[in-house]
Write an enzyme that holds these catalytic residues in place. Structure first.
Site, mmCIF file in Angstrom:
data_model
loop_
_atom_site.group_PDB
_atom_site.id
_atom_site.type_symbol
_atom_site.label_atom_id
_atom_site.label_comp_id
_atom_site.label_asym_id
_atom_site.label_seq_id
_atom_site.Cartn_x
_atom_site.Cartn_y
_atom_site.Cartn_z
ATOM 1 C CE LYS A 1 32.706 49.537 -8.735
ATOM 2 N NZ LYS A 1 34.152 49.708 -8.524
ATOM 3 C CG ASP B 1 33.596 46.126 -12.037
ATOM 4 O OD1 ASP B 1 33.059 45.330 -12.839
ATOM 5 O OD2 ASP B 1 34.393 45.736 -11.158
#
Length: 233
Positions: free
Chosen positions: A137, A155
């Site tokens: 991420k 997320d």
């Protein structure tokens, strides 16, 4: 929300939308609300963006932005940061949480940038993911927001909204990322990632909407009678 531009007909408003219709609604609504979404983490360059994103793990962007000015005073480039001690870094970033691990990662990755990359942040996903403390991420955020390369960082907040909007089965963030990349045009990924984050904060938060409250949830699923239970990653 008022004065929104979307393509919902009276017939559609009486039924749950098909996935293609939901995608169109989401794209149009978010583009209207957030035509030029700013990067929420304060930074000066790609290196400070990388550090800020690393710090944001299990921490709010607001808290990170409160902490980073003091960290940049200590060191705002890999050469200076690589000369600092873990203790000095940790003393500054402690409010962000997980400070022992994050401070070690910041020091080590800064040393690696100096030793292997002439002080530059690498511009490939694989190279970024090899750095200490940098997961998929974080690397995706740097690629999209730092280098402008299409990516779709997911997320927990984007994962939650994607489930509420019926865009993914919700098994994990990796699957959610694949599903969102498949549904949305590549040229929209970078903005859309930020737009969903802002929409989630302002209109479809974990406590403020249960899948039946905000504009997008209500319009996509007017027949939804019960709260949408989401699967945590």
């Amino acid at each position: 929300m008022t004065n929104q531009t979307h393509s919902i007909t009276p017939d559609q408003s009486e039924r749950n939308l098909l996935k293609a219709e939901r995608v169109t609604l989401i794209l149009e609504t978010l583009a209207t609300l957030y035509p030029n979404p700013p990067i929420p983490l304060d930074h000066r360059d790609t290196y400070t963006l990388l550090i800020a994103v690393l710090l944001s793990a299990q921490c709010t962007d607001e808290r990170v932005n409160q902490v980073t000015p003091a960290l940049w005073q200590l060191a705002d480039n890999p050469y200076s940061m690589s000369q600092q001690s873990v203790e000095d870094i940790q003393a500054i970033i402690r409010p962000c949480g997980l400070s022992p691990q994050k401070s070690k990662a910041i020091l080590k990755l800064s040393q690696i940038l100096v030793e292997r990359y002439d002080g530059e942040v690498p511009d490939t996903l694989d190279a970024l993911e090899e750095l200490p403390g940098v997961g998929h991420k974080t690397a995706s955020v740097v690629m999209s927001q730092g280098y402008g390369v299409p990516a779709f960082p997911v997320d927990t907040h984007i994962h939650r909204l994607a489930q509420r909007w019926g865009l993914t089965n919700g098994k994990n963030v990796a699957q959610t990322e694949k599903d969102l990349k498949r549904l949305f045009p590549k040229e929209r990924w970078n903005d859309l990632h930020l737009q969903i984050i802002y929409y989630g904060r302002e209109h479809c938060s974990a406590r403020g909407c249960d899948g039946r409250v905000c504009f997008i949830c209500r319009t996509c699923y007017p027949k939804r009678k019960h709260p949408k239970k989401t699967i945590k990653p």
